[in-house]
Design an enzyme around this catalytic site. Sequence first.
Site, PDB file in Angstrom:
ATOM      1  N   THR A 151       0.832  -1.211   0.000  1.00 32.94           N
ATOM      2  CA  THR A 151       0.000   0.000   0.000  1.00 32.94           C
ATOM      3  C   THR A 151       0.864   1.258   0.000  1.00 32.94           C
ATOM      4  O   THR A 151       1.991   1.250   0.517  1.00 32.94           O
ATOM      5  CB  THR A 151      -0.913   0.029   1.243  1.00 32.94           C
ATOM      6  OG1 THR A 151      -1.552   1.304   1.348  1.00 32.94           O
ATOM      7  CG2 THR A 151      -0.121  -0.211   2.522  1.00 32.94           C
ATOM      8  N   ASP A 152       0.323   2.343  -0.541  1.00 35.04           N
ATOM      9  CA  ASP A 152       1.049   3.615  -0.504  1.00 35.04           C
ATOM     10  C   ASP A 152       1.111   4.193   0.910  1.00 35.04           C
ATOM     11  O   ASP A 152       1.888   5.119   1.179  1.00 35.04           O
ATOM     12  CB  ASP A 152       0.426   4.631  -1.463  1.00 35.04           C
ATOM     13  CG  ASP A 152      -1.018   4.983  -1.146  1.00 35.04           C
ATOM     14  OD1 ASP A 152      -1.601   4.358  -0.232  1.00 35.04           O
ATOM     15  OD2 ASP A 152      -1.580   5.866  -1.817  1.00 35.04           O
ATOM     16  N   GLU A 153       0.324   3.638   1.837  1.00 34.12           N
ATOM     17  CA  GLU A 153       0.327   4.161   3.205  1.00 34.12           C
ATOM     18  C   GLU A 153       1.652   3.939   3.920  1.00 34.12           C
ATOM     19  O   GLU A 153       1.922   4.571   4.955  1.00 34.12           O
ATOM     20  CB  GLU A 153      -0.833   3.565   4.006  1.00 34.12           C
ATOM     21  CG  GLU A 153      -2.191   3.998   3.479  1.00 34.12           C
ATOM     22  CD  GLU A 153      -3.336   3.642   4.408  1.00 34.12           C
ATOM     23  OE1 GLU A 153      -3.171   3.780   5.630  1.00 34.12           O
ATOM     24  OE2 GLU A 153      -4.394   3.228   3.901  1.00 34.12           O
TER      25      GLU A 153
ATOM     26  N   TYR B 249      -1.550  -0.350  11.075  1.00 43.01           N
ATOM     27  CA  TYR B 249      -1.762  -1.022   9.783  1.00 43.01           C
ATOM     28  C   TYR B 249      -0.610  -0.760   8.837  1.00 43.01           C
ATOM     29  O   TYR B 249       0.015  -1.684   8.304  1.00 43.01           O
ATOM     30  CB  TYR B 249      -3.075  -0.560   9.151  1.00 43.01           C
ATOM     31  CG  TYR B 249      -3.138  -0.836   7.662  1.00 43.01           C
ATOM     32  CD1 TYR B 249      -3.060  -2.153   7.180  1.00 43.01           C
ATOM     33  CD2 TYR B 249      -3.260   0.204   6.736  1.00 43.01           C
ATOM     34  CE1 TYR B 249      -3.083  -2.404   5.813  1.00 43.01           C
ATOM     35  CE2 TYR B 249      -3.297  -0.050   5.385  1.00 43.01           C
ATOM     36  CZ  TYR B 249      -3.211  -1.353   4.924  1.00 43.01           C
ATOM     37  OH  TYR B 249      -3.228  -1.605   3.572  1.00 43.01           O
TER      38      TYR B 249
ATOM     39  N   LYS C 272       2.386  -3.298   7.261  1.00 48.14           N
ATOM     40  CA  LYS C 272       2.612  -3.513   5.821  1.00 48.14           C
ATOM     41  C   LYS C 272       4.044  -3.140   5.436  1.00 48.14           C
ATOM     42  O   LYS C 272       4.679  -3.813   4.619  1.00 48.14           O
ATOM     43  CB  LYS C 272       1.613  -2.705   4.997  1.00 48.14           C
ATOM     44  CG  LYS C 272       0.175  -3.182   5.120  1.00 48.14           C
ATOM     45  CD  LYS C 272      -0.016  -4.597   4.585  1.00 48.14           C
ATOM     46  CE  LYS C 272       0.056  -4.653   3.082  1.00 48.14           C
ATOM     47  NZ  LYS C 272      -0.225  -6.018   2.565  1.00 48.14           N
TER      48      LYS C 272
END
Length: 339
Positions: A126-128, A154, A158
């Site tokens: 994810t880009d998060e 979260y 990741k």
Amino acid sequence: MSTFLVTGGAGFIGGNFLHIMTKKHPEDRYVCLDALTYAGNMETLEPIMGLSNFRFVKGDIRDREIVYKLFEEEKFDYVINFAAESHVDRSIVNPTIFLETNIIGTSVLMDACRKYGIKRYHQVSTDEVYGDLPIDRPDLFFTETTPLHTSSPYSASKASADLLVLAYHRTFNLPCTISRCSNNYGPYQFPEKLIPLMIQKALRNEKLPVYGDGKNVRDWLYVGDHCEGIDLIVRNGRDGEIYNIGGHNERSNLEVVTTILNALGKDDSLIEHVKDRAGHDRRYAIDPTKIETELGWKPTYNFDTGIKTTIEWNLQNQEWLSHVESGEYQNWMKKHYGE
């Protein structure tokens, strides 16, 4: 013929991937491993359950015995790991399950890949993991070399998994790739996420809760475009590389909500600003130049066409959504296979 293990395939993105790829590549075989937690929905997979090139297996990626047994049976060529706890709000309430599934589960899969041999392991990220960008710098974008700067349990889980994948590649020479995507939307999305949640609330004339001032910006990517990008990376990407997949469709949360209200003929008075989420990132924006130039990927949907398609799907699939909201979808296995 190649055999693919698709973990988390009863979820939103994994389910869409299986819908698309079982038909796009009928010569290949796809095996879905999913623990069927709250976000895993067998009703999502019902349209492909009868296909000769598809098999479903209920199991947790943290369970080494189940994973190894499946590798022995199927002799996988490729592994694509969609399986993850992915809801930021839930990670703030209970971080532990995110660490167990997103990090430990990833390590179990890669250990199996090392033991039994595969052509490529692909990690869906994810880009998060990059943190956020300032609202007043629209010229800045996340690239594959942007430092990791996580904000939630979260995104930290990741990022940890991504680093573990790269470590397995360097230490054990595991053939692997990683993709990091912007916010996905489209059919079969669990209605705790922003777009399907707002569609359902608007249809019921309920208040639409918007965090803070609603100016947080996300780059929206239609799920089908994301799946096509993953397919290109798995088949043609370079080992040990990271590829960003983004839609160049930045919208503030408030813009997304008002777009949905306008499309449904509802009034903006339904919007209700609520207390902001802890550690809420302000802006995400991905630079997809690498996957575009190396692999020829281009999104086919912009936000206007994608949101229209998504709203239409939600309107036409109210039974699926009602089963999710009521919990009825969790009885699918019992209904079809008994205890």
